[in-house]
Design a protein around this motif. Sequence first.
Motif, PDB file in Angstrom:
ATOM      1  N   VAL A 331      -3.401  15.711  -5.479  1.00 14.24           N
ATOM      2  CA  VAL A 331      -3.386  16.822  -6.430  1.00 14.24           C
ATOM      3  C   VAL A 331      -2.738  16.353  -7.734  1.00 14.24           C
ATOM      4  O   VAL A 331      -1.643  15.778  -7.719  1.00 14.24           O
ATOM      5  N   PRO A 332      -3.391  16.579  -8.884  1.00 11.66           N
ATOM      6  CA  PRO A 332      -2.777  16.178 -10.159  1.00 11.66           C
ATOM      7  C   PRO A 332      -1.579  17.053 -10.497  1.00 11.66           C
ATOM      8  O   PRO A 332      -1.387  18.129  -9.932  1.00 11.66           O
ATOM      9  N   ASP A 333      -0.782  16.571 -11.443  1.00 13.80           N
ATOM     10  CA  ASP A 333       0.423  17.275 -11.885  1.00 13.80           C
ATOM     11  C   ASP A 333       0.051  18.157 -13.083  1.00 13.80           C
ATOM     12  O   ASP A 333      -0.078  17.666 -14.205  1.00 13.80           O
ATOM     13  N   PRO A 334      -0.114  19.471 -12.888  1.00 14.43           N
ATOM     14  CA  PRO A 334      -0.587  20.323 -13.992  1.00 14.43           C
ATOM     15  C   PRO A 334       0.408  20.428 -15.138  1.00 14.43           C
ATOM     16  O   PRO A 334       0.011  20.504 -16.308  1.00 14.43           O
ATOM     17  N   ILE A 356      -8.782  21.687 -21.345  1.00 14.74           N
ATOM     18  CA  ILE A 356      -8.956  20.910 -20.124  1.00 14.74           C
ATOM     19  C   ILE A 356     -10.196  21.411 -19.385  1.00 14.74           C
ATOM     20  O   ILE A 356     -10.269  22.590 -19.020  1.00 14.74           O
ATOM     21  N   ALA A 357     -11.150  20.541 -19.182  1.00 10.80           N
ATOM     22  CA  ALA A 357     -12.355  20.890 -18.430  1.00 10.80           C
ATOM     23  C   ALA A 357     -12.199  20.566 -16.949  1.00 10.80           C
ATOM     24  O   ALA A 357     -12.761  21.244 -16.089  1.00 10.80           O
ATOM     25  N   HIS A 358     -11.436  19.520 -16.658  1.00  5.65           N
ATOM     26  CA  HIS A 358     -11.248  19.090 -15.269  1.00  5.65           C
ATOM     27  C   HIS A 358     -10.045  18.157 -15.233  1.00  5.65           C
ATOM     28  O   HIS A 358      -9.739  17.481 -16.226  1.00  5.65           O
ATOM     29  N   SER A 359      -9.343  18.145 -14.117  1.00  3.78           N
ATOM     30  CA  SER A 359      -8.234  17.208 -13.948  1.00  3.78           C
ATOM     31  C   SER A 359      -8.279  16.653 -12.531  1.00  3.78           C
ATOM     32  O   SER A 359      -8.850  17.269 -11.627  1.00  3.78           O
ATOM     33  N   TRP A 360      -7.670  15.499 -12.336  1.00  9.51           N
ATOM     34  CA  TRP A 360      -7.680  14.861 -11.027  1.00  9.51           C
ATOM     35  C   TRP A 360      -6.483  13.925 -10.879  1.00  9.51           C
ATOM     36  O   TRP A 360      -5.846  13.535 -11.856  1.00  9.51           O
ATOM     37  N   GLY A 361      -6.196  13.598  -9.646  1.00  7.01           N
ATOM     38  CA  GLY A 361      -5.163  12.627  -9.347  1.00  7.01           C
ATOM     39  C   GLY A 361      -5.765  11.387  -8.720  1.00  7.01           C
ATOM     40  O   GLY A 361      -6.865  11.423  -8.154  1.00  7.01           O
ATOM     41  N   GLY A 362      -5.068  10.285  -8.837  1.00  9.05           N
ATOM     42  CA  GLY A 362      -5.506   9.031  -8.230  1.00  9.05           C
ATOM     43  C   GLY A 362      -4.304   8.237  -7.771  1.00  9.05           C
ATOM     44  O   GLY A 362      -3.206   8.372  -8.329  1.00  9.05           O
ATOM     45  N   LEU A 363      -4.496   7.423  -6.742  1.00  5.11           N
ATOM     46  CA  LEU A 363      -3.431   6.566  -6.240  1.00  5.11           C
ATOM     47  C   LEU A 363      -3.697   5.122  -6.652  1.00  5.11           C
ATOM     48  O   LEU A 363      -4.744   4.558  -6.338  1.00  5.11           O
ATOM     49  N   ILE A 364      -2.736   4.549  -7.352  1.00  2.00           N
ATOM     50  CA  ILE A 364      -2.857   3.189  -7.890  1.00  2.00           C
ATOM     51  C   ILE A 364      -2.128   2.226  -6.970  1.00  2.00           C
ATOM     52  O   ILE A 364      -0.972   2.460  -6.586  1.00  2.00           O
ATOM     53  N   ASP A 365      -2.792   1.136  -6.611  1.00  2.00           N
ATOM     54  CA  ASP A 365      -2.198   0.101  -5.757  1.00  2.00           C
ATOM     55  C   ASP A 365      -1.371  -0.845  -6.620  1.00  2.00           C
ATOM     56  O   ASP A 365      -1.905  -1.688  -7.312  1.00  2.00           O
ATOM     57  N   VAL A 366      -0.060  -0.692  -6.555  1.00  9.77           N
ATOM     58  CA  VAL A 366       0.846  -1.375  -7.480  1.00  9.77           C
ATOM     59  C   VAL A 366       1.623  -2.472  -6.779  1.00  9.77           C
ATOM     60  O   VAL A 366       2.150  -2.285  -5.679  1.00  9.77           O
ATOM     61  N   MET A 367       1.728  -3.615  -7.433  1.00  6.59           N
ATOM     62  CA  MET A 367       2.586  -4.712  -7.002  1.00  6.59           C
ATOM     63  C   MET A 367       3.868  -4.693  -7.828  1.00  6.59           C
ATOM     64  O   MET A 367       3.892  -4.156  -8.937  1.00  6.59           O
ATOM     65  N   PRO A 368       4.955  -5.288  -7.340  1.00 11.20           N
ATOM     66  CA  PRO A 368       6.219  -5.268  -8.078  1.00 11.20           C
ATOM     67  C   PRO A 368       6.133  -5.867  -9.481  1.00 11.20           C
ATOM     68  O   PRO A 368       6.843  -5.418 -10.383  1.00 11.20           O
ATOM     69  N   ASP A 369       5.282  -6.874  -9.666  1.00 12.87           N
ATOM     70  CA  ASP A 369       5.124  -7.481 -10.988  1.00 12.87           C
ATOM     71  C   ASP A 369       3.872  -6.991 -11.698  1.00 12.87           C
ATOM     72  O   ASP A 369       3.532  -7.478 -12.776  1.00 12.87           O
ATOM     73  N   GLU A 370       3.164  -6.027 -11.090  1.00 16.50           N
ATOM     74  CA  GLU A 370       1.962  -5.409 -11.660  1.00 16.50           C
ATOM     75  C   GLU A 370       0.846  -6.428 -11.928  1.00 16.50           C
ATOM     76  O   GLU A 370       0.058  -6.275 -12.854  1.00 16.50           O
ATOM     77  N   ILE A 371       0.789  -7.445 -11.083  1.00 14.01           N
ATOM     78  CA  ILE A 371      -0.247  -8.475 -11.151  1.00 14.01           C
ATOM     79  C   ILE A 371      -0.948  -8.497  -9.789  1.00 14.01           C
ATOM     80  O   ILE A 371      -0.295  -8.391  -8.751  1.00 14.01           O
ATOM     81  N   PRO A 372      -2.268  -8.659  -9.760  1.00 13.84           N
ATOM     82  CA  PRO A 372      -2.981  -8.619  -8.471  1.00 13.84           C
ATOM     83  C   PRO A 372      -2.606  -9.756  -7.528  1.00 13.84           C
ATOM     84  O   PRO A 372      -2.076 -10.795  -7.937  1.00 13.84           O
ATOM     85  N   VAL A 373      -2.900  -9.544  -6.258  1.00 13.56           N
ATOM     86  CA  VAL A 373      -2.894 -10.604  -5.254  1.00 13.56           C
ATOM     87  C   VAL A 373      -4.342 -10.990  -4.992  1.00 13.56           C
ATOM     88  O   VAL A 373      -5.183 -10.134  -4.720  1.00 13.56           O
ATOM     89  N   VAL A 374      -4.624 -12.273  -5.102  1.00 20.92           N
ATOM     90  CA  VAL A 374      -5.953 -12.809  -4.757  1.00 20.92           C
ATOM     91  C   VAL A 374      -5.690 -14.105  -4.000  1.00 20.92           C
ATOM     92  O   VAL A 374      -5.558 -15.173  -4.590  1.00 20.92           O
ATOM     93  N   ASP A 375      -5.592 -14.004  -2.686  1.00 19.91           N
ATOM     94  CA  ASP A 375      -5.110 -15.160  -1.937  1.00 19.91           C
ATOM     95  C   ASP A 375      -5.401 -14.989  -0.449  1.00 19.91           C
ATOM     96  O   ASP A 375      -5.716 -13.896   0.026  1.00 19.91           O
ATOM     97  N   GLU A 376      -5.257 -16.093   0.263  1.00 15.90           N
ATOM     98  CA  GLU A 376      -5.457 -16.148   1.708  1.00 15.90           C
ATOM     99  C   GLU A 376      -4.089 -16.253   2.383  1.00 15.90           C
ATOM    100  O   GLU A 376      -3.373 -17.242   2.178  1.00 15.90           O
ATOM    101  N   PRO A 377      -3.676 -15.277   3.198  1.00 13.13           N
ATOM    102  CA  PRO A 377      -2.385 -15.381   3.893  1.00 13.13           C
ATOM    103  C   PRO A 377      -2.371 -16.564   4.855  1.00 13.13           C
ATOM    104  O   PRO A 377      -3.380 -16.891   5.486  1.00 13.13           O
ATOM    105  N   ALA A 378      -1.225 -17.209   4.968  1.00 11.29           N
ATOM    106  CA  ALA A 378      -1.088 -18.336   5.889  1.00 11.29           C
ATOM    107  C   ALA A 378      -1.385 -17.890   7.315  1.00 11.29           C
ATOM    108  O   ALA A 378      -0.950 -16.827   7.759  1.00 11.29           O
ATOM    109  N   GLY A 379      -2.120 -18.724   8.035  1.00  8.59           N
ATOM    110  CA  GLY A 379      -2.463 -18.426   9.417  1.00  8.59           C
ATOM    111  C   GLY A 379      -3.672 -17.533   9.572  1.00  8.59           C
ATOM    112  O   GLY A 379      -4.031 -17.166  10.698  1.00  8.59           O
ATOM    113  N   TRP A 380      -4.294 -17.177   8.456  1.00  5.80           N
ATOM    114  CA  TRP A 380      -5.467 -16.295   8.475  1.00  5.80           C
ATOM    115  C   TRP A 380      -6.596 -16.928   7.669  1.00  5.80           C
ATOM    116  O   TRP A 380      -7.066 -16.371   6.677  1.00  5.80           O
ATOM    117  N   SER A 381      -7.026 -18.077   8.086  1.00  2.00           N
ATOM    118  CA  SER A 381      -8.111 -18.781   7.395  1.00  2.00           C
ATOM    119  C   SER A 381      -9.375 -17.912   7.392  1.00  2.00           C
ATOM    120  O   SER A 381      -9.812 -17.426   8.424  1.00  2.00           O
TER     121      SER A 381
END
Length: 433
Positions: A331-334, A356-381
């Motif tokens: 739910v967005p914050d009116p 206002i014609a329409h409003s909406w909320g969204g959930l953003i996937d945030v990292m601590p440094d706000e930079i994406p992860v693009v990588d292979e975890p160790a042990g998960w080839s």
Amino acid sequence: MSAADDHRQVPASTQVVVIGGGIVGVCTALFLAEKGIPVVLCEKGRIAGEQSSRNWGWIRKAGRDNRELQLMIESAAMWRDLAPRLGEDIGYGIRGTTYLAANEKELEKHQTWLRDNAGFNHGSVLLSPQETDDLLKRNDRQFAGALHTPSDATAEPSLAVPAMARYAARLGATIIEGCAVRSIERAGGKVRSVVTEHGEIACQSVVLAGGVWSRTFLENLGLSLPQLAVKSSVLRTTPGPEVIAGAVGATKASLRRRADGGYTIARSGAAEFQLVPAAFRHFLDFLPVLADRWQMMKIRLSGDFFGPLGRHRWQADEVTPFEQVRVMDPVPDPRLLADVLAGAKALHPRLDGVEIAHSWGGLIDVMPDEIPVVDEPAGWSGLIVATGLSGHGFGIGPGVARLVVQQIEGDTPLVDMKPFAYTRFGRKSKAAA
């Protein structure tokens, strides 16, 4: 899309399975299909049902962190190449982005960004007060200047990603909506299949592009990722006079001109940090960003503390949070949005009559440094995690997807991969605490 007519049908095998139908997952499937690589994309709900259709629609280089700026430059070129090939109008256009400076202190930040990123071909320039007025077709000298990037673009998020998915399907990708991936099976540390709610798919590689759901998925595999969900609120207005053809950012309100004559408006940094169990586990990682934005960010005990993004464990034959909540629709914050619209009208008086014609909320996937992860975890080839785009994903999504495909193919990456490493927060890929 070339999804099976019956969503309960999944192929027995493929080369690559992509988990998640947002911009990164869809572009990954598209780029793989272009190469003739068999790929199945599984989306628990609908394509672009969450943040990839709920963002602002900016495709910007301006203001980017220099760790991801070169990737964004490459991604902008991909947008220019891809948009006309989709065969559909997605509202794409090179219209420019402009960050207004209300005072000398804000202008100095733009000057610093230009100085720090002088080695990049970003095309940004600093505008004088008069040049800023000329751009906005006014003459009141309200602004100290602006950071202007004529080569930046905008598009309609709700149109773009579904169109990309349909194009990927025409190229041979299998796109399956309403199909949650429950788990990944491996043998000898190597991916061998995914288990979906409708059956198992044997594969050689898996791409996890699950947005805010990625941490929950990984925790069930025994992997820890310091990624949290931040709620953002956005509005669109009724049609109004043109302030600017592209996008314009300011402290009080940022806006983008829409194809329907209205504006998409929001406020940068004004988000709700939701307290779920993972927030306490990763609190120290996120402390710097919380300290930097404490005046604009609300910290709330989420009603979903034990909900879908809380801490869960399940077996591959059990119903998962991904099936319980197909599309996250916060739910967005009116009150916030009323203030944002008032701020937009104060900045741009020509918008005085819009509503206002329409409003909406969204959930953003945030990292601590706000930079994406693009990588292979160790042990998960064979497992590539592509997540944490931190509110920048619509523009940079194609670039992230290209990195994913290059990793799958063993090709030289477009850019240095170190900033996107899974282990960059000083921890190894280990069981979640």
